[in-house]
Design an enzyme around this catalytic site. Structure first.
Site, PDB file in Angstrom:
ATOM      1  N   ASP A 118       0.825  -1.211   0.000  1.00 30.90           N
ATOM      2  CA  ASP A 118       0.000   0.000   0.000  1.00 30.90           C
ATOM      3  C   ASP A 118       0.859   1.260   0.000  1.00 30.90           C
ATOM      4  O   ASP A 118       2.023   1.250   0.386  1.00 30.90           O
ATOM      5  CB  ASP A 118      -0.922  -0.020   1.223  1.00 30.90           C
ATOM      6  CG  ASP A 118      -2.286   0.581   0.937  1.00 30.90           C
ATOM      7  OD1 ASP A 118      -2.843   0.310  -0.139  1.00 30.90           O
ATOM      8  OD2 ASP A 118      -2.802   1.318   1.796  1.00 30.90           O
ATOM      9  N   HIS A 119       0.259   2.354  -0.419  1.00 31.23           N
ATOM     10  CA  HIS A 119       0.803   3.716  -0.317  1.00 31.23           C
ATOM     11  C   HIS A 119       2.297   3.846  -0.631  1.00 31.23           C
ATOM     12  O   HIS A 119       3.111   4.056   0.263  1.00 31.23           O
ATOM     13  CB  HIS A 119       0.528   4.292   1.077  1.00 31.23           C
ATOM     14  CG  HIS A 119      -0.901   4.694   1.274  1.00 31.23           C
ATOM     15  ND1 HIS A 119      -1.453   5.820   0.702  1.00 31.23           N
ATOM     16  CD2 HIS A 119      -1.896   4.107   1.955  1.00 31.23           C
ATOM     17  CE1 HIS A 119      -2.730   5.907   1.029  1.00 31.23           C
ATOM     18  NE2 HIS A 119      -3.035   4.874   1.788  1.00 31.23           N
ATOM     19  N   GLU A 157      -0.700  10.331   7.995  1.00 32.67           N
ATOM     20  CA  GLU A 157      -0.347   8.914   8.014  1.00 32.67           C
ATOM     21  C   GLU A 157       1.003   8.724   7.348  1.00 32.67           C
ATOM     22  O   GLU A 157       1.304   9.351   6.341  1.00 32.67           O
ATOM     23  CB  GLU A 157      -1.408   8.067   7.308  1.00 32.67           C
ATOM     24  CG  GLU A 157      -1.144   6.565   7.425  1.00 32.67           C
ATOM     25  CD  GLU A 157      -2.276   5.718   6.864  1.00 32.67           C
ATOM     26  OE1 GLU A 157      -2.818   4.902   7.619  1.00 32.67           O
ATOM     27  OE2 GLU A 157      -2.606   5.894   5.682  1.00 32.67           O
ATOM     28  N   HIS A 209      -7.267  10.353   6.948  1.00 30.31           N
ATOM     29  CA  HIS A 209      -6.623   9.285   7.696  1.00 30.31           C
ATOM     30  C   HIS A 209      -6.802   9.595   9.173  1.00 30.31           C
ATOM     31  O   HIS A 209      -6.632  10.731   9.608  1.00 30.31           O
ATOM     32  CB  HIS A 209      -5.126   9.216   7.371  1.00 30.31           C
ATOM     33  CG  HIS A 209      -4.841   8.726   5.993  1.00 30.31           C
ATOM     34  ND1 HIS A 209      -4.066   9.417   5.096  1.00 30.31           N
ATOM     35  CD2 HIS A 209      -5.239   7.604   5.339  1.00 30.31           C
ATOM     36  CE1 HIS A 209      -3.981   8.752   3.955  1.00 30.31           C
ATOM     37  NE2 HIS A 209      -4.696   7.639   4.091  1.00 30.31           N
ATOM     38  N   HIS A 242     -10.271   5.280   0.920  1.00 23.33           N
ATOM     39  CA  HIS A 242      -9.205   5.469   1.896  1.00 23.33           C
ATOM     40  C   HIS A 242      -9.762   6.204   3.116  1.00 23.33           C
ATOM     41  O   HIS A 242     -10.767   6.893   3.033  1.00 23.33           O
ATOM     42  CB  HIS A 242      -8.052   6.276   1.293  1.00 23.33           C
ATOM     43  CG  HIS A 242      -7.203   5.471   0.372  1.00 23.33           C
ATOM     44  ND1 HIS A 242      -6.085   5.971  -0.271  1.00 23.33           N
ATOM     45  CD2 HIS A 242      -7.286   4.176  -0.024  1.00 23.33           C
ATOM     46  CE1 HIS A 242      -5.541   5.033  -1.017  1.00 23.33           C
ATOM     47  NE2 HIS A 242      -6.255   3.934  -0.887  1.00 23.33           N
ATOM     48  N   ASN A 262      -9.790   0.983   3.269  1.00 26.74           N
ATOM     49  CA  ASN A 262      -8.685   0.992   4.219  1.00 26.74           C
ATOM     50  C   ASN A 262      -9.187   1.403   5.604  1.00 26.74           C
ATOM     51  O   ASN A 262      -9.900   2.404   5.734  1.00 26.74           O
ATOM     52  CB  ASN A 262      -7.605   1.982   3.766  1.00 26.74           C
ATOM     53  CG  ASN A 262      -6.866   1.521   2.526  1.00 26.74           C
ATOM     54  OD1 ASN A 262      -7.241   0.539   1.896  1.00 26.74           O
ATOM     55  ND2 ASN A 262      -5.821   2.233   2.162  1.00 26.74           N
TER      56      ASN A 262
END
Length: 318
Positions: free
Chosen positions: A39-40, A112, A156, A195, A217
């Site tokens: 991820d990310h 995040e 987030h 997200h 997420n």
């Protein structure tokens, strides 16, 4: 899987590959489908992405499938043109191996992994239909295995009610716009990702899924659930955790079975698993894939003629 104290630039890829091989080795014992996803990956982390793709290629050459199921590129901090161009470059490599690409366009608020968007202009938290279509137009020419994380007020982390204005209904606008542009017979032609799902209401999640979200997420909520399992265990067993010897049952009674990390880590894991199950229910995925009765296969044992290739690839990563 490689600690942050390791400064070798290849450590992140090596740790990820090691974890993937571990999952491949034990997955057959669980009887459920397993997706290996990274991820990310921001622009500054592309060497990590490159390392994983190298391992994917070697595994693909040996077994006919990639090591990982999917990877995510998060280039949302870059200009849209650059974001899409880099995604196109990597998706061309991934599509030949049938690896799913998740990309992000638009900014997710909050903080995040060292990226802080807490003070971002609220208008930038909402991706436009034109932006989403520009991604679809570029990637669909390469293959169908991609999803788009479009921002619709997501953040987030978890914030007090009223501080976040989540608008999952906007996702339908993206679908309708692209459907019109490509004259698609599908009501939801785009695979979307949500997200910043932590703290979202059940209704918000249902609307998002209805409008084409296939993945959500929930990092912050699962982090809390993990800690909460440990917190509850400590509160319940506090009198047994004040020393190696001595508890309410006697001054000479040992406490090893309480402070053993395997005990309290398991309580944390159980709590997090329950939280994941709660999200699966809200997303509507419970019971959609019955437990397999097919015997599993060991997916890390190579055929003789494949060993040399894979060892060479792993040496280049490690």
């Amino acid at each position: 899987m490689a600690g942050k104290s390791v400064k070798d630039p290849n450590a992140a890829a090596a740790g990820s590959v090691a974890l993937a091989y571990h999952v491949r080795a034990v997955a057959k014992y669980y009887g459920v489908p397993v997706v290996l996803h990274s991820d990310h990956c921001a622009k500054k982390l592309l060497p990590w992405f490159d390392g994983m793709l190298e391992a994917d290629k070697e595994y693909f050459d040996a077994f006919g499938e990639p090591l990982f199921s999917s990877h995510m590129l998060d280039l949302s901090e870059e200009p849209d043109d650059e974001n899409i161009a880099i995604c196109v470059k990597y998706f061309k490599k991934m599509a030949t191996m049938k690896i799913w690409l998740e990309m992000e366009i638009g900014i997710t608020g909050g903080e995040e992994d060292g990226v802080n968007n807490e003070d971002i202009d609220p208008e930038k938290l909402y991706t436009t239909p034109e932006q989403v279509y520009s991604v679809y137009d570029a990637l669909s020419k390469i293959g169908p295995m991609f999803s788009i994380a479009a921002a619709f007020g997501n953040v987030h982390g978890v914030y007090k009610p009223g501080n976040v204005s989540l608008s999952p209904e906007k996702l339908l606008t993206h679908q309708e716009y692209t459907k019109k542009q490509i004259n698609s017979p599908l009501e939801r032609p785009i695979f979307l990702v949500m997200h910043g799902g932590s703290g979202s209401t059940e209704d918000e999640i249902k609307v998002a899924v209805k409008n084409g979200v296939i993945k959500m997420n929930i990092d912050t909520d699962t982090q809390w659930a993990y800690w909460d399992g440990l917190r509850r265990f400590e509160a319940e067993k506090r009198d047994y955790l004040q020393g190696q010897i001595g508890n309410p049952e006697g001054d000479e009674k040992p406490n090893k079975k309480f402070y053993d990390p395997r005990v309290w880590v398991r309580k944390a894991e159980e709590s997090m698993c329950a939280r994941v199950g709660d999200s699966m229910a809200k997303l509507g995925s419970v019971g959609t894939y019955p437990k397999s009765t097919e015997p599993g296969s060991q997916q890390v044992i190579l055929q003789k003629n494949s060993v040399g290739k894979l060892v060479g690839a792993l040496k280049s990563i490690f």
